[in-house]
Motif scaffolding. Structure first.
Motif, PDB file in Angstrom:
ATOM      1  N   GLU A  10      -3.808  10.108   0.679  1.00  0.00           N
ATOM      2  CA  GLU A  10      -2.493  10.317   0.129  1.00  0.00           C
ATOM      3  C   GLU A  10      -2.384  10.488  -1.320  1.00  0.00           C
ATOM      4  OE1 GLU A  10       1.700  10.307   0.979  1.00  0.00           O
ATOM      5  OE2 GLU A  10      -0.072  10.148   2.303  1.00  0.00           O
ATOM      6  N   LEU A  11      -3.217   9.836  -2.284  1.00  0.00           N
ATOM      7  CA  LEU A  11      -3.127  10.179  -3.492  1.00  0.00           C
ATOM      8  C   LEU A  11      -3.452  11.445  -3.911  1.00  0.00           C
ATOM      9  CD1 LEU A  11      -4.936   7.143  -4.894  1.00  0.00           C
ATOM     10  CD2 LEU A  11      -2.498   7.692  -5.429  1.00  0.00           C
ATOM     11  N   GLY A  57       1.401   1.384  -6.019  1.00  0.00           N
ATOM     12  CA  GLY A  57       0.926   0.570  -4.877  1.00  0.00           C
ATOM     13  C   GLY A  57       2.168   0.668  -3.718  1.00  0.00           C
ATOM     14  N   TYR A  58       3.165   0.294  -4.236  1.00  0.00           N
ATOM     15  CA  TYR A  58       4.410   0.013  -3.355  1.00  0.00           C
ATOM     16  C   TYR A  58       4.656   1.280  -2.847  1.00  0.00           C
ATOM     17  CZ  TYR A  58       9.248  -1.009  -1.865  1.00  0.00           C
ATOM     18  OH  TYR A  58      10.312  -1.167  -1.125  1.00  0.00           O
ATOM     19  N   ARG A  59       4.859   2.627  -3.534  1.00  0.00           N
ATOM     20  CA  ARG A  59       4.998   3.687  -2.840  1.00  0.00           C
ATOM     21  C   ARG A  59       4.003   4.261  -1.963  1.00  0.00           C
ATOM     22  NH1 ARG A  59       4.276   8.709  -2.228  1.00  0.00           N
ATOM     23  NH2 ARG A  59       2.401   8.807  -3.587  1.00  0.00           N
ATOM     24  N   LEU A  60       2.864   3.848  -2.043  1.00  0.00           N
ATOM     25  CA  LEU A  60       1.754   4.305  -1.189  1.00  0.00           C
ATOM     26  C   LEU A  60       2.090   3.238   0.248  1.00  0.00           C
ATOM     27  CD1 LEU A  60      -1.299   4.294  -3.682  1.00  0.00           C
ATOM     28  CD2 LEU A  60      -0.524   6.197  -2.207  1.00  0.00           C
ATOM     29  N   LEU A  96       2.403   5.224   3.827  1.00  0.00           N
ATOM     30  CA  LEU A  96       1.347   4.814   4.996  1.00  0.00           C
ATOM     31  C   LEU A  96       1.853   3.869   5.991  1.00  0.00           C
ATOM     32  CD1 LEU A  96      -1.859   5.104   2.468  1.00  0.00           C
ATOM     33  CD2 LEU A  96      -1.017   6.659   3.839  1.00  0.00           C
ATOM     34  N   GLY A  97       2.877   3.161   5.562  1.00  0.00           N
ATOM     35  CA  GLY A  97       3.448   2.191   6.515  1.00  0.00           C
ATOM     36  C   GLY A  97       2.582   1.061   6.556  1.00  0.00           C
ATOM     37  N   PRO A 136       0.022  -6.087   0.394  1.00  0.00           N
ATOM     38  CA  PRO A 136      -1.272  -6.671   0.035  1.00  0.00           C
ATOM     39  C   PRO A 136      -2.534  -5.568   0.417  1.00  0.00           C
ATOM     40  CG  PRO A 136       0.354  -8.243   0.780  1.00  0.00           C
ATOM     41  CD  PRO A 136       0.797  -6.696   1.197  1.00  0.00           C
ATOM     42  N   SER A 137      -2.582  -5.140   1.641  1.00  0.00           N
ATOM     43  CA  SER A 137      -3.655  -4.251   1.846  1.00  0.00           C
ATOM     44  C   SER A 137      -3.820  -3.119   1.122  1.00  0.00           C
ATOM     45  CB  SER A 137      -3.653  -3.956   3.511  1.00  0.00           C
ATOM     46  OG  SER A 137      -2.589  -3.029   3.754  1.00  0.00           O
ATOM     47  N   ILE A 138      -2.791  -2.519   0.920  1.00  0.00           N
ATOM     48  CA  ILE A 138      -2.941  -1.268   0.023  1.00  0.00           C
ATOM     49  C   ILE A 138      -3.326  -1.754  -1.429  1.00  0.00           C
ATOM     50  CG2 ILE A 138      -1.523   0.620  -1.237  1.00  0.00           C
ATOM     51  CD1 ILE A 138      -1.830   0.805   1.665  1.00  0.00           C
ATOM     52  N   TYR A 139      -2.937  -2.732  -2.035  1.00  0.00           N
ATOM     53  CA  TYR A 139      -3.575  -3.149  -3.321  1.00  0.00           C
ATOM     54  C   TYR A 139      -5.179  -3.338  -3.401  1.00  0.00           C
ATOM     55  CZ  TYR A 139       1.146  -2.945  -5.510  1.00  0.00           C
ATOM     56  OH  TYR A 139       2.432  -2.660  -5.992  1.00  0.00           O
ATOM     57  N   GLN A 140      -5.350  -4.170  -2.080  1.00  0.00           N
ATOM     58  CA  GLN A 140      -6.972  -4.490  -2.035  1.00  0.00           C
ATOM     59  C   GLN A 140      -7.425  -3.119  -1.691  1.00  0.00           C
ATOM     60  OE1 GLN A 140      -7.564  -6.919   1.705  1.00  0.00           O
ATOM     61  NE2 GLN A 140      -9.646  -7.074   1.255  1.00  0.00           N
TER      62      GLN A 140
END
Length: 277
Positions: A22-23, A32-35, A39-40, A44-48
């Protein structure tokens, strides 16, 4: 295989792979919020995943509030992964060597995959000291030609039977006189390999060489000497008449006196029969 699957195969988690891809699509850094929205996925899972990607060297971080992330170019990421793999491979190899105590046990082992068969064949040829004999259909010959060429360059005598026009290689290839009949009727791609009359590999692969119908390997010097004797006789049988005497001296079990025969009969390794047949 798509990009996500390729990264997962290289050790990324599914979320890490999706975040990185995606990046890559974006022209500007992303938070991270936009990602998470794109990605739906739960933030927390995105920041991890981003923290793990940062550790892997796959993303660049712009400090600020909020932090934003940019993908490192794929070539740079793949190079770093390769370098890390090689380092881990060396460390594992050192540790495994300390555990491995090679011992000849004269047993017959069955091999179940084409990858295992071909890797065993390459290892055998790479470890050859004096003499390699083979009987190879086109698919395994194509795969093994580079390592056979390397063995020949180390002054290992290499000779065998092939079932197509002999390739231009620095070792001896004798085309079977029955090549067309054998290729039409034989139930697969044959691979027979005898190294130094110390170990042998016999495998019937699927016609395209990607599967195994049956395969065995053994380091029994007695059985290897028998395999060597039979295969060297086959090679001489299919060779031109004028070359048979020379091949008998160079490749026959008694004429060549390879290491396995010397071990079997108790001849010191420094002594060879020379060219006596």
């Amino acid at each position: 295989m798509d990009a996500d699957e390729g990264l997962v195969a290289l050790g990324f988690t599914e979320v890490e792979a999706r975040v990185y891809c995606e990046l890559l699509k974006g022209a500007v850094p992303a938070t991270g919020y936009r990602l998470a929205q794109a990605l739906g996925k739960a933030p927390p899972s995105i920041y991890q995943a981003l923290a793990s990607l940062e550790h892997k060297g796959a993303v660049l971080v712009e400090e600020g509030e909020p932090r934003s992330f940019r993908a490192v170019p794929p070539e740079e990421v793949l190079t770093a992964l390769q370098r890390g793999f090689e380092q881990r491979k060396r460390s594992a190899a050192d540790a495994l060597r300390k555990l491995h105590a090679p011992a000849q046990d004269d047993r017959i082992y069955h091999l179940k995959s084409a990858a295992q068969v071909m890797e065993r064949a390459r290892t055998m040829v790479s470890g050859a000291k004096e003499l390699v004999l083979f009987d190879l259909f086109p698919p395994p010959l194509t795969s093994l030609a580079p390592v056979l060429t390397e063995a020949s360059a180390r002054d290992v005598a290499v000779a065998g039977i092939v079932y197509a026009e002999p390739p231009r290689v620095p070792f001896t290839c004798v085309r079977s006189q029955d090549a067309d009949f054998v290729r039409e009727r034989w139930p697969g791609a044959q691979l027979t390999l005898v190294v130094d009359a110390r170990e042998f590999l016999v495998a019937l692969l699927t016609p395209d060489g990607t599967g195994v119908k049956q395969a065995i390997w053994s380091d029994s010097v007695y059985l290897s000497c028998l395999q060597h004797s039979g295969l060297s006789a086959e090679i001489r049988l299919h060779a031109p008449q004028a070359a048979r005497t020379r091949m008998g001296r160079a490749f026959s079990l008694i004429g060549a006196s390879p290491p396995g025969l010397r071990q079997l009969v108790g001849t010191p390794s420094s002594s060879k029969r020379g060219d006596t047949e």
